[in-house]
Design a protein around this motif. Structure first.
Motif, PDB file in Angstrom:
ATOM      1  N   ALA A   1       0.792  -1.117  -0.041  1.00  0.00           N
ATOM      2  CA  ALA A   1      -0.027  -0.042   0.061  1.00  0.00           C
ATOM      3  C   ALA A   1       0.895   1.067   0.059  1.00  0.00           C
ATOM      4  O   ALA A   1       1.982   1.179   0.668  1.00  0.00           O
ATOM      5  CB  ALA A   1      -0.972  -0.114   1.134  1.00  0.00           C
ATOM      6  N   THR A   2       0.417   2.203  -0.711  1.00  0.00           N
ATOM      7  CA  THR A   2       1.065   3.574  -0.820  1.00  0.00           C
ATOM      8  C   THR A   2       0.358   4.625   0.078  1.00  0.00           C
ATOM      9  O   THR A   2      -0.971   4.622  -0.135  1.00  0.00           O
ATOM     10  CB  THR A   2       1.500   4.160  -2.029  1.00  0.00           C
ATOM     11  OG1 THR A   2       2.180   3.034  -2.933  1.00  0.00           O
ATOM     12  CG2 THR A   2       1.910   5.601  -2.248  1.00  0.00           C
ATOM     13  N   LEU A   3       0.735   5.165   1.121  1.00  0.00           N
ATOM     14  CA  LEU A   3       0.178   6.200   1.953  1.00  0.00           C
ATOM     15  C   LEU A   3       0.537   7.276   1.758  1.00  0.00           C
ATOM     16  O   LEU A   3       1.866   7.581   1.708  1.00  0.00           O
ATOM     17  CB  LEU A   3       0.224   5.716   3.387  1.00  0.00           C
ATOM     18  CG  LEU A   3      -0.474   4.317   3.851  1.00  0.00           C
ATOM     19  CD1 LEU A   3       0.780   3.227   3.598  1.00  0.00           C
ATOM     20  CD2 LEU A   3      -0.781   4.420   5.246  1.00  0.00           C
ATOM     21  N   THR A   4      -0.357   8.353   1.658  1.00  0.00           N
ATOM     22  CA  THR A   4       0.312   9.717   1.488  1.00  0.00           C
ATOM     23  C   THR A   4      -0.472  10.600   2.631  1.00  0.00           C
ATOM     24  O   THR A   4      -1.599  10.739   3.004  1.00  0.00           O
ATOM     25  CB  THR A   4      -0.300  10.292   0.136  1.00  0.00           C
ATOM     26  OG1 THR A   4       0.468   9.435  -0.970  1.00  0.00           O
ATOM     27  CG2 THR A   4       0.263  11.780  -0.022  1.00  0.00           C
ATOM     28  N   ALA A   5       0.365  11.210   3.479  1.00  0.00           N
ATOM     29  CA  ALA A   5      -0.040  11.965   4.547  1.00  0.00           C
ATOM     30  C   ALA A   5      -0.062  13.689   4.144  1.00  0.00           C
ATOM     31  O   ALA A   5       1.100  14.184   3.904  1.00  0.00           O
ATOM     32  CB  ALA A   5       0.703  11.649   5.812  1.00  0.00           C
ATOM     33  N   THR A   6      -1.118  14.273   4.804  1.00  0.00           N
ATOM     34  CA  THR A   6      -0.889  15.808   4.678  1.00  0.00           C
ATOM     35  C   THR A   6      -1.354  16.201   6.141  1.00  0.00           C
ATOM     36  O   THR A   6      -2.089  15.514   6.953  1.00  0.00           O
ATOM     37  CB  THR A   6      -1.746  16.203   3.889  1.00  0.00           C
ATOM     38  OG1 THR A   6      -3.170  16.113   4.018  1.00  0.00           O
ATOM     39  CG2 THR A   6      -1.288  15.991   2.498  1.00  0.00           C
ATOM     40  N   GLN A   7      -1.041  17.419   6.545  1.00  0.00           N
ATOM     41  CA  GLN A   7      -1.253  17.975   7.965  1.00  0.00           C
ATOM     42  C   GLN A   7      -1.531  19.306   7.990  1.00  0.00           C
ATOM     43  O   GLN A   7      -1.229  20.141   6.943  1.00  0.00           O
ATOM     44  CB  GLN A   7      -0.306  17.959   8.912  1.00  0.00           C
ATOM     45  CG  GLN A   7      -0.123  18.553  10.183  1.00  0.00           C
ATOM     46  CD  GLN A   7       1.098  18.235  10.851  1.00  0.00           C
ATOM     47  OE1 GLN A   7       2.095  17.931  10.685  1.00  0.00           O
ATOM     48  NE2 GLN A   7       0.887  18.679  12.285  1.00  0.00           N
ATOM     49  N   ASP A   8      -2.706  19.891   8.670  1.00  0.00           N
ATOM     50  CA  ASP A   8      -3.179  21.145   8.655  1.00  0.00           C
ATOM     51  C   ASP A   8      -3.437  21.496  10.011  1.00  0.00           C
ATOM     52  O   ASP A   8      -4.346  21.364  10.510  1.00  0.00           O
ATOM     53  CB  ASP A   8      -4.244  21.591   7.680  1.00  0.00           C
ATOM     54  CG  ASP A   8      -4.692  23.059   7.940  1.00  0.00           C
ATOM     55  OD1 ASP A   8      -3.812  23.908   8.246  1.00  0.00           O
ATOM     56  OD2 ASP A   8      -5.503  23.303   7.105  1.00  0.00           O
ATOM     57  N   GLY A   9      -2.420  21.952  10.873  1.00  0.00           N
ATOM     58  CA  GLY A   9      -2.599  22.243  12.393  1.00  0.00           C
ATOM     59  C   GLY A   9      -2.536  20.696  12.958  1.00  0.00           C
ATOM     60  O   GLY A   9      -1.883  19.854  12.764  1.00  0.00           O
ATOM     61  N   THR A  10      -3.726  20.647  13.830  1.00  0.00           N
ATOM     62  CA  THR A  10      -3.903  19.314  14.290  1.00  0.00           C
ATOM     63  C   THR A  10      -4.516  18.384  13.667  1.00  0.00           C
ATOM     64  O   THR A  10      -4.945  17.276  13.866  1.00  0.00           O
ATOM     65  CB  THR A  10      -4.639  19.428  15.671  1.00  0.00           C
ATOM     66  OG1 THR A  10      -5.839  19.952  15.542  1.00  0.00           O
ATOM     67  CG2 THR A  10      -3.654  20.136  16.829  1.00  0.00           C
TER      68      THR A  10
END
Length: 163
Positions: A58-67
């Motif tokens: 599996a390819t996982l792509t993460a992003t974040q905006d604050g919490t």
């Protein structure tokens, strides 16, 4: 007695107005800048065993905006035997949090999946704190009421997501 020339107002050739304009422009640029994404790495792979549904990566792509954080994934561990419409897959990704304990990212968002194609799901949403280290442990995917549970069989590569 000193005389001021018309239009200079005694602020020199650069002018107070020009300096003030530069400061305002710089402040406006900073205010309009998007929030920085602090998650590293932003993409990782992991192997899953999904029992009778198969196994694969599996390819996982993460992003974040604050919490708030999102993880999208595509996996060859599960392929769809029939066409699956958009937004009809319910998924829960369980991740090991900071080496102990767990956290979950979940959602029901997916692109349309043609028969025979890999399952893609996300963004799955969750909450993070600064410094959280998250690594995929298991994935539960529900399609048309059928549940596939997948367990990670390898560490996440190049490593856990650090927020």
């Amino acid at each position: 007695m000193r005389h001021l020339r018309s239009g200079t107002r005694g602020f020199g050739t650069c002018g107070f107005g020009t300096a003030l304009g530069v400061v305002i422009a710089a402040a406006g640029t900073l205010a309009m800048a998007p929030a920085a994404t602090a998650v590293t790495p932003d993409t990782a792979t992991v192997s899953f065993d999904c029992g009778s549904f198969g196994s694969g990566t599996a390819t996982l792509t993460a992003t974040q905006d604050g919490t708030a954080a999102t993880i999208s994934l595509s996996t060859s561990a599960i392929t769809s035997p029939i066409d699956v419409g958009a937004n009809s897959v319910s998924s829960t990704l369980t991740l090991t949090k900071n080496g102990s304990g767990t956290t979950e990212f979940s959602g029901s968002s997916n692109p349309a999946i043609p028969a025979g194609s890999e399952v893609s799901t996300g963004p799955l949403t969750g909450t993070v704190a600064a410094g959280d280290s998250l690594e995929a442990a298991s994935l539960k995917v529900v399609v048309f009421g059928i549940t596939a549970t997948c367990n990670a069989t390898s560490p996440q590569s190049p490593g856990p997501f650090v927020f």
